[in-house]
Design a protein around this motif. Structure first.
Motif, PDB file in Angstrom:
ATOM      1  N   SER A  65     -29.245  17.248 -59.703  1.00  0.00           N
ATOM      2  CA  SER A  65     -29.592  16.818 -61.066  1.00  0.00           C
ATOM      3  C   SER A  65     -28.339  16.626 -61.903  1.00  0.00           C
ATOM      4  CB  SER A  65     -30.519  17.848 -61.720  1.00  0.00           C
ATOM      5  OG  SER A  65     -31.732  17.975 -61.014  1.00  0.00           O
ATOM      6  N   GLY A  66     -27.396  17.558 -61.781  1.00  0.00           N
ATOM      7  CA  GLY A  66     -26.145  17.434 -62.517  1.00  0.00           C
ATOM      8  C   GLY A  66     -25.321  16.241 -62.079  1.00  0.00           C
ATOM      9  N   LEU A  67     -25.310  15.984 -60.785  1.00  0.00           N
ATOM     10  CA  LEU A  67     -24.575  14.811 -60.287  1.00  0.00           C
ATOM     11  C   LEU A  67     -25.140  13.531 -60.878  1.00  0.00           C
ATOM     12  CD1 LEU A  67     -24.239  15.753 -56.490  1.00  0.00           C
ATOM     13  CD2 LEU A  67     -22.412  15.787 -58.198  1.00  0.00           C
ATOM     14  N   LEU A  68     -26.478  13.399 -60.832  1.00  0.00           N
ATOM     15  CA  LEU A  68     -27.121  12.194 -61.346  1.00  0.00           C
ATOM     16  C   LEU A  68     -26.879  12.034 -62.844  1.00  0.00           C
ATOM     17  CD1 LEU A  68     -30.457  12.473 -59.337  1.00  0.00           C
ATOM     18  CD2 LEU A  68     -28.643  10.785 -58.980  1.00  0.00           C
ATOM     19  N   ALA A  69     -26.883  13.156 -63.564  1.00  0.00           N
ATOM     20  CA  ALA A  69     -26.633  13.103 -65.006  1.00  0.00           C
ATOM     21  C   ALA A  69     -25.201  12.686 -65.317  1.00  0.00           C
ATOM     22  CB  ALA A  69     -26.921  14.469 -65.628  1.00  0.00           C
ATOM     23  N   GLY A 189     -33.092  24.783 -62.826  1.00  0.00           N
ATOM     24  CA  GLY A 189     -34.450  24.514 -63.262  1.00  0.00           C
ATOM     25  C   GLY A 189     -34.785  23.039 -63.330  1.00  0.00           C
ATOM     26  N   GLN A 190     -33.765  22.186 -63.239  1.00  0.00           N
ATOM     27  CA  GLN A 190     -34.010  20.748 -63.237  1.00  0.00           C
ATOM     28  C   GLN A 190     -34.301  20.278 -61.809  1.00  0.00           C
ATOM     29  OE1 GLN A 190     -30.723  18.697 -65.104  1.00  0.00           O
ATOM     30  NE2 GLN A 190     -30.696  20.088 -66.859  1.00  0.00           N
ATOM     31  N   THR A 191     -35.102  19.230 -61.696  1.00  0.00           N
ATOM     32  CA  THR A 191     -35.461  18.676 -60.397  1.00  0.00           C
ATOM     33  C   THR A 191     -35.081  17.204 -60.363  1.00  0.00           C
ATOM     34  OG1 THR A 191     -37.334  20.191 -60.231  1.00  0.00           O
ATOM     35  CG2 THR A 191     -37.322  18.296 -58.745  1.00  0.00           C
ATOM     36  N   PRO A 192     -34.309  16.782 -59.383  1.00  0.00           N
ATOM     37  CA  PRO A 192     -33.947  15.360 -59.319  1.00  0.00           C
ATOM     38  C   PRO A 192     -35.154  14.516 -58.969  1.00  0.00           C
ATOM     39  CG  PRO A 192     -33.230  16.488 -57.336  1.00  0.00           C
ATOM     40  CD  PRO A 192     -33.744  17.554 -58.258  1.00  0.00           C
ATOM     41  N   PRO A 193     -35.188  13.251 -59.372  1.00  0.00           N
ATOM     42  CA  PRO A 193     -36.309  12.380 -59.022  1.00  0.00           C
ATOM     43  C   PRO A 193     -36.389  12.186 -57.510  1.00  0.00           C
ATOM     44  CG  PRO A 193     -34.500  11.104 -59.967  1.00  0.00           C
ATOM     45  CD  PRO A 193     -34.152  12.546 -60.155  1.00  0.00           C
ATOM     46  N   PRO A 194     -37.584  11.861 -56.998  1.00  0.00           N
ATOM     47  CA  PRO A 194     -37.727  11.657 -55.551  1.00  0.00           C
ATOM     48  C   PRO A 194     -36.766  10.581 -55.046  1.00  0.00           C
ATOM     49  CG  PRO A 194     -39.872  11.713 -56.628  1.00  0.00           C
ATOM     50  CD  PRO A 194     -38.854  11.668 -57.721  1.00  0.00           C
ATOM     51  N   VAL A 195     -36.269  10.794 -53.835  1.00  0.00           N
ATOM     52  CA  VAL A 195     -35.339   9.848 -53.235  1.00  0.00           C
ATOM     53  C   VAL A 195     -35.898   9.387 -51.896  1.00  0.00           C
ATOM     54  CG1 VAL A 195     -34.017  11.721 -52.139  1.00  0.00           C
ATOM     55  CG2 VAL A 195     -32.923   9.513 -52.532  1.00  0.00           C
ATOM     56  N   GLN A 196     -35.714   8.125 -51.596  1.00  0.00           N
ATOM     57  CA  GLN A 196     -36.173   7.567 -50.330  1.00  0.00           C
ATOM     58  C   GLN A 196     -34.986   7.434 -49.382  1.00  0.00           C
ATOM     59  OE1 GLN A 196     -39.379   6.881 -49.441  1.00  0.00           O
ATOM     60  NE2 GLN A 196     -39.983   7.767 -51.424  1.00  0.00           N
ATOM     61  N   LEU A 197     -34.964   8.250 -48.345  1.00  0.00           N
ATOM     62  CA  LEU A 197     -33.922   8.178 -47.329  1.00  0.00           C
ATOM     63  C   LEU A 197     -34.537   7.707 -46.023  1.00  0.00           C
ATOM     64  CD1 LEU A 197     -32.088  11.562 -48.048  1.00  0.00           C
ATOM     65  CD2 LEU A 197     -31.316   9.276 -48.699  1.00  0.00           C
ATOM     66  N   GLY A 198     -33.861   6.812 -45.333  1.00  0.00           N
ATOM     67  CA  GLY A 198     -34.367   6.300 -44.067  1.00  0.00           C
ATOM     68  C   GLY A 198     -33.550   6.793 -42.893  1.00  0.00           C
ATOM     69  N   PRO A 199     -34.074   6.663 -41.673  1.00  0.00           N
ATOM     70  CA  PRO A 199     -33.352   7.140 -40.483  1.00  0.00           C
ATOM     71  C   PRO A 199     -31.981   6.515 -40.313  1.00  0.00           C
ATOM     72  CG  PRO A 199     -35.632   6.593 -39.953  1.00  0.00           C
ATOM     73  CD  PRO A 199     -35.398   6.104 -41.335  1.00  0.00           C
ATOM     74  N   ASP A 200     -31.812   5.277 -40.768  1.00  0.00           N
ATOM     75  CA  ASP A 200     -30.538   4.595 -40.573  1.00  0.00           C
ATOM     76  C   ASP A 200     -29.590   4.727 -41.756  1.00  0.00           C
ATOM     77  OD1 ASP A 200     -31.269   3.653 -38.006  1.00  0.00           O
ATOM     78  OD2 ASP A 200     -32.442   2.048 -38.923  1.00  0.00           O
ATOM     79  N   ASP A 201     -30.013   5.450 -42.796  1.00  0.00           N
ATOM     80  CA  ASP A 201     -29.092   5.743 -43.895  1.00  0.00           C
ATOM     81  C   ASP A 201     -28.057   6.751 -43.419  1.00  0.00           C
ATOM     82  OD1 ASP A 201     -30.364   4.068 -45.711  1.00  0.00           O
ATOM     83  OD2 ASP A 201     -31.729   5.643 -46.400  1.00  0.00           O
ATOM     84  N   VAL A 202     -26.865   6.681 -43.988  1.00  0.00           N
ATOM     85  CA  VAL A 202     -25.784   7.583 -43.588  1.00  0.00           C
ATOM     86  C   VAL A 202     -25.968   8.932 -44.276  1.00  0.00           C
ATOM     87  CG1 VAL A 202     -23.282   7.938 -43.531  1.00  0.00           C
ATOM     88  CG2 VAL A 202     -24.226   5.628 -43.244  1.00  0.00           C
TER      89      VAL A 202
END
Length: 550
Positions: A65-69, A189-202
């Motif tokens: 969450s902090g990284l995204l902010a 206490g903060q939650t990052p938004p859902p992320v879509q990761l695929g098998p071929d993502d690094v």
């Protein structure tokens, strides 16, 4: 149909499926499944400190969450410049939760190396030990894309500041950096938004050692990570009987998969002890009673030579594996005699996301009667290993050539280096640079690295064979064999040898030992006794530093 198409070893080891169904599409889903199975269980143990799976989830949520902010975006790179500390795992999971890629950096990297790795990866965030920032990163970061530096201490997450590791260590604050602990507290206490990761993502970039040029960032995908974690669980029995001990450095592919990833998958506690110090590691064995570890044979040798070592130190282990450096049959026997435990062999590279071949659990590796080499196992499930000549053609079983592997663990390529990818991974198959052969039963034997072959009067001498013969001498602790220029022979064989503490042997005695057991062109013409052999942080002996020495 060729020998390779028949793949006879799949029938021999029929208790495991020939083709794995990869259980998770990405490593973050794998982590979350382990969390759901055992939320209150120990994820990490660090001296007297414990981080539960639920706490690891909360801390990585806070960091993500902090990284995204602070402007971190999906696909961005987060570099980790740490020893074996809990913060390493927190940063890894957080990078995935933010949709990013972790960049794994050797904590022994100095300014020139760190500068190259940060610039090549384009990392925008650096998580560093305070001491490493002070000593190295402070002068490097200004010339890179790093926008946020989070510093932390090896003293975090535990209260027992072992003087053997932490003498003189104190907390440091540096201008232009943010304290990781404060950063986590701010976003707890903060939650990052859902992320879509695929098998071929690094999932992460792991850099090769650069022995044949500049280091290359292997792009280990989420598919690679999930697959090899399953291999560790199913073929190696990692974590199935209890805690995993992190003897290998976490930045290395062995630590990333054989320690972190499989501990998430099973799930099982991962025990960390900052860095390898034999007496500290032995004490941790007694305190935490781990059931599995994997490390270089040089690390195990150091443990066996530590004062006060006994069988009791190893009594809790049900599975011990070695990778990263070859094992001689003599070293295997010595370990069994000293501990009562069989050390199993595995073989892989950064580009195969750890194992490409594995000695199945409970099956001691055979010894080749001709070369005396110990097998590094059979191909992992869903993996095809071929032996090829210099033109890329398959050689018959039993003939010596380059080991080439293809399977779900082979990386997609090198970060930003399409030419190197095409050269080393043609058609998605990895040219390992290692020379070896395969038996009809599927056992793979490594002869040596192609570049380490010695040409003595037109005869090929593989250093590994000479080292294995030296290992049979009771006074020899470790050895490294190299070729050195010789007016008459073109090259001749020189051995560098360190002795078992308290033992004695002369160079002449060691030369005679080899001469009695080897063809005339193979035995070393000179032996140099040294206190320690140069090694990488993962325990590989650096032959290149010995060439030309006297």
């Amino acid at each position: 149909m060729s020998d390779y198409d028949e793949r006879p070893w799949l029938a021999r080891y029929g208790d495991q499926p020939a083709d794995y169904e990869i259980e998770f599409g990405d490593a973050l889903s794998m982590f979350r499944a382990g969390l759901a199975r055992d939320p209150s269980g120990d994820a990490l143990r660090y001296f007297d400190g414990v981080v539960s799976r639920r706490e690891l989830d909360e801390l990585s949520d806070a960091l993500a969450s902090g990284l995204l902010a602070n402007g971190f975006a999906p696909g961005d790179r987060l570099a980790v410049y740490l020893q074996n500390v809990p913060q390493f795992v927190i940063a890894m999971v957080a990078a995935w939760k933010a949709g990013g890629i972790m960049v794994s950096i050797n904590p022994m990297s100095r300014a020139r190396e760190l500068s190259y790795l940060l610039q090549d990866s384009g990392a925008t965030v650096l998580v560093s030990l305070e001491s490493l920032y002070d000593q190295v990163a402070r002068d490097v970061v200004p010339g890179t894309d790093v926008r946020l530096v989070l510093t932390t201490s090896e003293l975090e997450f535990q209260t027992r500041d072992d003087e053997r590791l932490f003498a003189g260590v104190s907390r440091q604050r540096h201008e232009g950096t943010t304290d990781l602990g404060e950063f986590l507290a701010e976003h707890r206490g903060q939650t990052p938004p859902p992320v879509q990761l695929g098998p071929d993502d690094v999932a992460f970039l792991t850099y090769t050692s650069g022995t044949t040029g500049v280091p290359k960032g292997a792009m280990n995908t989420h598919r690679n990570v999930v697959f090899t974690a399953q291999v560790y669980r199913d073929w190696v029995h990692a974590g199935r009987d209890g805690a995993i001990f992190g003897i290998a450095p976490l930045f290395h592919i062995t630590g990333l998969i054989g320690h972190i990833a499989v501990s998430m998958l099973v799930p099982a506690p991962l025990v960390l002890a900052y860095r390898f110090e034999p007496q500290v590691v032995l004490d941790a064995f007694l305190e935490h009673r781990p059931a599995f570890t994997i490390g270089a044979i040089t690390a195990f040798s150091a443990l066996l030579n530590a004062p006060g070592v006994s069988r009791d130190h190893f009594s809790s282990f049900t599975s011990i594996y070695s990778g990263g450096a070859p094992i001689s049959p003599a070293a295997e026997r010595r370990f069994l005699e000293a501990t009562g435990k069989q050390v199993h062999n595995a073989y892989g590279l950064t580009e195969t996301t750890s194992p490409m071949t594995v000695t199945p659990f409970g099956s001691p590796s055979p010894v080749d009667p001709e070369s005396g080499a110990l097998s590094v196992g059979v191909p992992a499930p869903s993996t095809v290993v071929r032996i090829q000549d210099d033109d890329g053609k398959d050689l018959p079983l039993g003939e010596v050539g380059e080991i080439v592997a293809e399977g779900p663990q082979v990386v997609a390529g090198y970060w930003g280096k399409p030419e190197e990818t095409a050269a080393n991974l043609p058609g998605g198959a990895l040219k390992s640079g290692d020379v070896g052969f395969m038996t009809p039963e599927g056992w793979v034997f490594i002869v040596d690295r192609k570049k380490d072959m010695i040409n003595a009067s037109g005869y090929k001498v593989w250093p590994r064979e000479v080292e294995d013969v030296l290992a049979e001498h009771p006074a020899v602790r470790e050895s490294a064999v190299v070729g050195v220029p010789d007016e008459k022979r073109g090259e001749t064989v020189r051995a560098f040898v360190s002795l078992v503490p308290g033992a004695s042997a002369t160079p002449e005695e060691l030369i005679a030992h080899c001469k009695e057991r080897m063809a005339a062109y193979k035995y070393p013409r000179s032996v140099v006794l040294v206190d320690e052999l140069p090694k990488t942080v993962t325990g590989k002996i650096l032959r290149r530093e010995l060439r030309g020495g006297s």
